[in-house]
Design an enzyme around this catalytic site. Structure first.
Site, PDB file in Angstrom:
ATOM      1  CG  ASP A 125      13.491  34.026  38.564  1.00 50.61           C
ATOM      2  OD1 ASP A 125      13.490  34.790  37.590  1.00 50.61           O
ATOM      3  OD2 ASP A 125      14.250  33.044  38.644  1.00 50.61           O
TER       4      ASP A 125
ATOM      5  CD  GLU B 247      20.184  29.170  44.726  1.00 48.03           C
ATOM      6  OE1 GLU B 247      20.752  28.298  44.045  1.00 48.03           O
ATOM      7  OE2 GLU B 247      20.459  30.389  44.604  1.00 48.03           O
TER       8      GLU B 247
END
Length: 238
Positions: A68, A140
């Site tokens: 990421d 998430e």
């Protein structure tokens, strides 16, 4: 501890020993023909990167793909994950190719580019950390198990956890590009590192809890080959 035979749990005394164990696993994979490795950033893997930097391991035939990157940070920003990777590993250990999302590129173009890279370079060994909310990469709670690389909004908890690296909470990026949960779990072998009691709940839920998108790391229960390296704090609720 847990009944899932696909998951191996190694408990170590401290992050130094954890980094050493991770190093040994990487060394063994390299001897067995490792071609593509998935790499994380953050505080947790630092001891592993130190062990790799100080070693004689040769990665010149290995492709490295990072999980990421923050959206909106230039690659040379001291808090960008590109900068972190250069400092902690890549300046010392050259790889055949290294890929990290470009936080300045437009969303459609960048996610397509990254998904293409992942298709062309299937990951042999994916190394992960875990968030206190059990996130993997920046996926998430609530992220789809089918997700590929996408633009993600960081949870308040994640922004809060990352603000120590920035001058103020206002400076913390609120979005990132992250490999998705389907991308992560397509790796042949997964190695997850976690240290500290603040990770104990996330670890217990990931290993022993129900498999649910509310606990992104619980997807690892469905994977054939997962190793967790935990210190006593992180393992305390197993």
């Amino acid at each position: 501890m847990h009944s899932n035979e696909n998951i191996e749990v190694i408990v170590v005394k401290n992050p130094e020993e954890g980094g050493q164990r991770a190093f040994e696993i990487i060394k063994e994979e390299l001897e067995n023909g490792l071609k593509v490795i998935g790499l994380p950033t953050g505080g947790t893997p630092e001891t592993m990167y130190t062990a790799l930097r100080n070693s004689a391991l040769d990665f010149s035939e290995v492709v490295a793909i990072n999980l990421d990157e923050y959206i909106g940070l230039e690659a040379d920003h001291p808090q960008s994950y590109k900068y972190f990777m250069d400092e902690h590993l890549l300046n010392t250990k050259p790889f055949k190719e290294t890929y990290i999302p470009n936080g300045m590129a437009p969303e459609a173009e960048e996610t397509a580019r990254y998904n293409q890279i992942l298709q062309e370079h299937p990951i042999d060994l994916q190394i992960l950390g875990i968030g206190t909310n059990a996130h993997l990469g920046f996926n998430e709670p609530g992220s789809s198990f089918d997700s590929l690389t996408e633009k993600v909004e960081l949870s308040e908890e994640t922004v809060e956890a990352n603000k120590r690296y920035f001058e103020s909470v206002a400076d913390v990026p609120k979005y990132a590009y992250s490999m998705g949960l389907a991308s992560i779990t397509s790796a042949d072998k997964i190695l997850l590192l976690a240290y500290g009691e603040n990770k104990a709940d996330a670890i217990a839920e990931a290993i022993n809890g129900p498999v649910t998108e509310e606990v992104p790391a619980s997807i690892l229960q469905n994977h054939e080959n997962v190793t967790f390296i935990l210190d006593e704090g992180a393992a305390s609720k197993l």
